[in-house]
Design a protein around this motif. Structure first.
Motif, PDB file in Angstrom:
ATOM      1  N   THR A  52       7.090  -2.997  -4.661  1.00  0.00           N
ATOM      2  CA  THR A  52       7.042  -1.380  -5.019  1.00  0.00           C
ATOM      3  C   THR A  52       5.878  -0.740  -4.538  1.00  0.00           C
ATOM      4  O   THR A  52       4.617  -1.478  -5.612  1.00  0.00           O
ATOM      5  CB  THR A  52       7.752  -1.274  -6.985  1.00  0.00           C
ATOM      6  N   TYR A  53       5.765  -0.210  -4.198  1.00  0.00           N
ATOM      7  CA  TYR A  53       4.710   1.082  -3.773  1.00  0.00           C
ATOM      8  C   TYR A  53       4.723   1.741  -4.808  1.00  0.00           C
ATOM      9  O   TYR A  53       5.428   2.877  -5.222  1.00  0.00           O
ATOM     10  CB  TYR A  53       4.965   1.368  -2.383  1.00  0.00           C
ATOM     11  N   HIS A  54       3.560   1.950  -5.232  1.00  0.00           N
ATOM     12  CA  HIS A  54       3.152   3.008  -6.278  1.00  0.00           C
ATOM     13  C   HIS A  54       1.738   3.844  -6.026  1.00  0.00           C
ATOM     14  O   HIS A  54       0.310   3.403  -5.151  1.00  0.00           O
ATOM     15  CB  HIS A  54       2.507   2.469  -7.513  1.00  0.00           C
ATOM     16  N   PHE A  55       2.297   5.323  -6.133  1.00  0.00           N
ATOM     17  CA  PHE A  55       1.140   5.966  -4.616  1.00  0.00           C
ATOM     18  C   PHE A  55       0.235   6.472  -6.309  1.00  0.00           C
ATOM     19  O   PHE A  55       1.048   7.179  -6.716  1.00  0.00           O
ATOM     20  CB  PHE A  55       1.781   7.128  -4.140  1.00  0.00           C
ATOM     21  N   VAL A  56      -1.240   6.498  -5.741  1.00  0.00           N
ATOM     22  CA  VAL A  56      -2.054   6.829  -7.086  1.00  0.00           C
ATOM     23  C   VAL A  56      -3.521   7.997  -6.382  1.00  0.00           C
ATOM     24  O   VAL A  56      -3.977   7.613  -5.014  1.00  0.00           O
ATOM     25  CB  VAL A  56      -2.833   5.518  -7.419  1.00  0.00           C
ATOM     26  N   THR A  57      -3.358   9.010  -7.223  1.00  0.00           N
ATOM     27  CA  THR A  57      -3.772   9.951  -6.610  1.00  0.00           C
ATOM     28  C   THR A  57      -4.556  10.517  -7.565  1.00  0.00           C
ATOM     29  O   THR A  57      -6.674  10.885  -6.928  1.00  0.00           O
ATOM     30  CB  THR A  57      -3.356  11.378  -6.397  1.00  0.00           C
ATOM     31  N   GLU A  58      -4.852   9.546  -8.343  1.00  0.00           N
ATOM     32  CA  GLU A  58      -6.121   9.619  -9.345  1.00  0.00           C
ATOM     33  C   GLU A  58      -7.511   9.003  -9.310  1.00  0.00           C
ATOM     34  O   GLU A  58      -8.800   9.023  -9.912  1.00  0.00           O
ATOM     35  CB  GLU A  58      -5.821   9.428 -10.970  1.00  0.00           C
ATOM     36  N   GLY A  59      -7.700   8.255  -7.727  1.00  0.00           N
ATOM     37  CA  GLY A  59      -8.743   7.562  -7.431  1.00  0.00           C
ATOM     38  C   GLY A  59      -8.874   5.698  -7.761  1.00  0.00           C
ATOM     39  O   GLY A  59      -7.926   5.633  -8.453  1.00  0.00           O
ATOM     40  N   ILE A  60     -10.243   5.218  -7.407  1.00  0.00           N
ATOM     41  CA  ILE A  60     -10.116   3.903  -7.362  1.00  0.00           C
ATOM     42  C   ILE A  60      -9.959   3.263  -8.886  1.00  0.00           C
ATOM     43  O   ILE A  60      -9.005   2.271  -9.350  1.00  0.00           O
ATOM     44  CB  ILE A  60     -11.147   3.046  -6.623  1.00  0.00           C
ATOM     45  N   ALA A  61     -10.983   4.209 -10.060  1.00  0.00           N
ATOM     46  CA  ALA A  61     -10.260   3.489 -11.485  1.00  0.00           C
ATOM     47  C   ALA A  61      -9.420   3.807 -12.100  1.00  0.00           C
ATOM     48  O   ALA A  61      -8.496   2.332 -12.551  1.00  0.00           O
ATOM     49  CB  ALA A  61     -11.787   4.096 -11.999  1.00  0.00           C
ATOM     50  N   SER A  62      -8.494   4.629 -11.129  1.00  0.00           N
ATOM     51  CA  SER A  62      -7.031   4.535 -12.279  1.00  0.00           C
ATOM     52  C   SER A  62      -6.011   3.243 -11.408  1.00  0.00           C
ATOM     53  O   SER A  62      -5.245   2.907 -11.944  1.00  0.00           O
ATOM     54  CB  SER A  62      -6.398   5.893 -11.756  1.00  0.00           C
ATOM     55  N   ALA A  63      -6.512   3.275  -9.603  1.00  0.00           N
ATOM     56  CA  ALA A  63      -5.511   2.521  -9.573  1.00  0.00           C
ATOM     57  C   ALA A  63      -6.379   0.792  -9.795  1.00  0.00           C
ATOM     58  O   ALA A  63      -4.993   0.311 -10.391  1.00  0.00           O
ATOM     59  CB  ALA A  63      -5.808   2.361  -7.968  1.00  0.00           C
ATOM     60  N   LEU A  64      -7.113   0.754  -9.764  1.00  0.00           N
ATOM     61  CA  LEU A  64      -7.664  -0.134 -10.724  1.00  0.00           C
ATOM     62  C   LEU A  64      -6.528  -0.715 -11.843  1.00  0.00           C
ATOM     63  O   LEU A  64      -6.524  -2.013 -12.420  1.00  0.00           O
ATOM     64  CB  LEU A  64      -8.608  -0.770 -10.239  1.00  0.00           C
TER      65      LEU A  64
ATOM     66  N   ILE B  45      -4.155  -3.016  -4.261  1.00  0.00           N
ATOM     67  CA  ILE B  45      -4.382  -2.880  -3.558  1.00  0.00           C
ATOM     68  C   ILE B  45      -4.651  -2.053  -2.531  1.00  0.00           C
ATOM     69  O   ILE B  45      -5.370  -2.766  -1.817  1.00  0.00           O
ATOM     70  CB  ILE B  45      -5.423  -1.615  -5.025  1.00  0.00           C
ATOM     71  N   MET B  46      -4.689  -1.147  -1.621  1.00  0.00           N
ATOM     72  CA  MET B  46      -4.560  -1.018  -0.248  1.00  0.00           C
ATOM     73  C   MET B  46      -4.716   0.969   0.050  1.00  0.00           C
ATOM     74  O   MET B  46      -4.635   1.789  -1.075  1.00  0.00           O
ATOM     75  CB  MET B  46      -3.757  -1.165   0.720  1.00  0.00           C
ATOM     76  N   GLY B  47      -5.231   1.200   0.681  1.00  0.00           N
ATOM     77  CA  GLY B  47      -5.558   2.491   0.721  1.00  0.00           C
ATOM     78  C   GLY B  47      -4.575   2.931   1.672  1.00  0.00           C
ATOM     79  O   GLY B  47      -3.739   2.169   2.284  1.00  0.00           O
ATOM     80  N   ARG B  48      -4.885   4.646   1.616  1.00  0.00           N
ATOM     81  CA  ARG B  48      -3.819   5.227   2.269  1.00  0.00           C
ATOM     82  C   ARG B  48      -3.263   4.810   3.643  1.00  0.00           C
ATOM     83  O   ARG B  48      -2.023   4.372   4.367  1.00  0.00           O
ATOM     84  CB  ARG B  48      -4.589   6.739   2.413  1.00  0.00           C
ATOM     85  N   ASN B  49      -3.947   4.372   4.510  1.00  0.00           N
ATOM     86  CA  ASN B  49      -4.225   3.730   6.061  1.00  0.00           C
ATOM     87  C   ASN B  49      -3.592   2.278   6.820  1.00  0.00           C
ATOM     88  O   ASN B  49      -2.848   2.636   7.323  1.00  0.00           O
ATOM     89  CB  ASN B  49      -4.846   4.359   6.508  1.00  0.00           C
ATOM     90  N   MET B  50      -4.167   1.714   5.483  1.00  0.00           N
ATOM     91  CA  MET B  50      -2.860   0.660   5.450  1.00  0.00           C
ATOM     92  C   MET B  50      -1.871   0.823   4.743  1.00  0.00           C
ATOM     93  O   MET B  50      -1.142  -0.344   5.317  1.00  0.00           O
ATOM     94  CB  MET B  50      -4.617  -0.174   4.236  1.00  0.00           C
ATOM     95  N   PHE B  51      -1.503   1.530   4.239  1.00  0.00           N
ATOM     96  CA  PHE B  51       0.066   1.702   4.116  1.00  0.00           C
ATOM     97  C   PHE B  51       1.099   2.447   5.200  1.00  0.00           C
ATOM     98  O   PHE B  51       1.565   1.710   5.556  1.00  0.00           O
ATOM     99  CB  PHE B  51       0.401   2.829   2.833  1.00  0.00           C
ATOM    100  N   GLY B  52      -0.176   3.231   5.591  1.00  0.00           N
ATOM    101  CA  GLY B  52       1.299   3.632   6.955  1.00  0.00           C
ATOM    102  C   GLY B  52       0.353   5.205   7.489  1.00  0.00           C
ATOM    103  O   GLY B  52      -0.820   4.464   7.715  1.00  0.00           O
TER     104      GLY B  52
ATOM    105  N   TRP C 265       3.790   0.138   7.018  1.00  0.00           N
ATOM    106  CA  TRP C 265       4.056  -0.393   8.809  1.00  0.00           C
ATOM    107  C   TRP C 265       4.528  -2.138   8.146  1.00  0.00           C
ATOM    108  O   TRP C 265       4.473  -2.592   9.199  1.00  0.00           O
ATOM    109  CB  TRP C 265       1.777  -0.920   8.854  1.00  0.00           C
ATOM    110  N   TRP C 266       4.498  -2.244   7.144  1.00  0.00           N
ATOM    111  CA  TRP C 266       5.464  -3.157   6.571  1.00  0.00           C
ATOM    112  C   TRP C 266       6.377  -3.576   6.398  1.00  0.00           C
ATOM    113  O   TRP C 266       6.720  -5.285   6.166  1.00  0.00           O
ATOM    114  CB  TRP C 266       4.437  -3.948   5.537  1.00  0.00           C
ATOM    115  N   GLY C 267       6.981  -3.096   7.109  1.00  0.00           N
ATOM    116  CA  GLY C 267       8.696  -3.431   7.385  1.00  0.00           C
ATOM    117  C   GLY C 267       9.610  -2.894   5.911  1.00  0.00           C
ATOM    118  O   GLY C 267       8.752  -2.475   5.081  1.00  0.00           O
ATOM    119  N   ASP C 268      10.826  -3.480   5.406  1.00  0.00           N
ATOM    120  CA  ASP C 268      11.328  -3.347   5.093  1.00  0.00           C
ATOM    121  C   ASP C 268      11.305  -4.399   3.410  1.00  0.00           C
ATOM    122  O   ASP C 268      11.496  -4.169   2.682  1.00  0.00           O
ATOM    123  CB  ASP C 268      13.147  -3.605   4.864  1.00  0.00           C
TER     124      ASP C 268
END
Length: 206
Positions: free
Chosen positions: A117-129, A68-75, A88-91
């Motif tokens: 594979t990156y999955h983008f979660v808009t429902e918050g930390i409980a959903s992501a976890l 799990i990572m936050g938005r800024n950690m991704f990009g 940030w993490w390359g191909d």
């Protein structure tokens, strides 16, 4: 907290005064004003300048069933997905597993080379976890940061183990671990000094 599933672990490099990034983060300077060029060269020199000395800790950064990572950690620090961006993490990111990115802006899953594979979660930390636990099976889930995302998980009582890499420099301002987190009971599990960093692992007690 963990039941029959693996642990929920966070792993973060911080300055001696607790910051994981300085002020003024941009796409070109992902770690902001860190006293170097903003690329994180000072905070993360232990990974790149002395890799053999820290091999076990570096290897553990990618040793999880899901991440799990936050938005800024991704990009980049932007409010919208305003152009194609692979993060940030390359191909071929180092995770080689599902990564759940917390964001306010929906986006289709993004497969990368090497099995990430990156999955983008808009429902918050409980959903992501919940999704990360399902993907990890009986493996661990690693919350990769940044500090704001880890603070949310700590405040919600969702972290089992806290791995910190404490670098002997101060930033004075920026994004700080434990901001907004209620008092925690921590049990020190391991502590190991190295030339550029001290590695400390805590168990988060109920």
């Amino acid at each position: 907290m963990t039941g029959p599933l693996g642990r929920v672990i966070c792993d973060l490099t911080i300055s001696a005064d607790g910051y994981s990034a300085g002020l003024n983060q941009t796409e070109e300077r992902p770690f902001g004003d860190d006293g170097g060029d903003g690329s994180g060269d000072r905070l993360h020199a232990w990974m790149f300048d002395t890799p053999d000395e820290n091999r076990a800790e570096v290897d553990r950064l990618a040793a999880a069933g899901a991440f799990i990572m936050g938005r800024n950690m991704f990009g980049p620090v932007r409010g919208e997905w305003d152009r194609p961006w692979n993060g940030w993490w390359g191909d071929d990111p180092p995770f080689h597993a599902p990564v759940f990115v917390l964001t306010h802006h929906a986006r289709e899953p993004q497969p990368m080379d090497g099995g990430t594979t990156y999955h983008f979660v808009t429902e918050g930390i409980a959903s992501a976890l919940a999704r990360a636990r399902a993907a990890a099976g009986d493996g661990d889930v690693l919350v990769h940061g940044g500090a704001t995302t880890i603070n949310q998980h700590l405040a919600a009582g969702l972290i089992d183990e806290l791995r910190l890499h404490i670098v002997p420099l101060t930033l004075g301002a920026g994004t700080r671990l434990f901001d907004g987190v209620p008092p925690l009971k921590l049990e020190q599990v391991t502590s190991r000094p190295a030339s550029l960093v001290t590695h400390v692992t805590y168990r988060v007690l109920p």
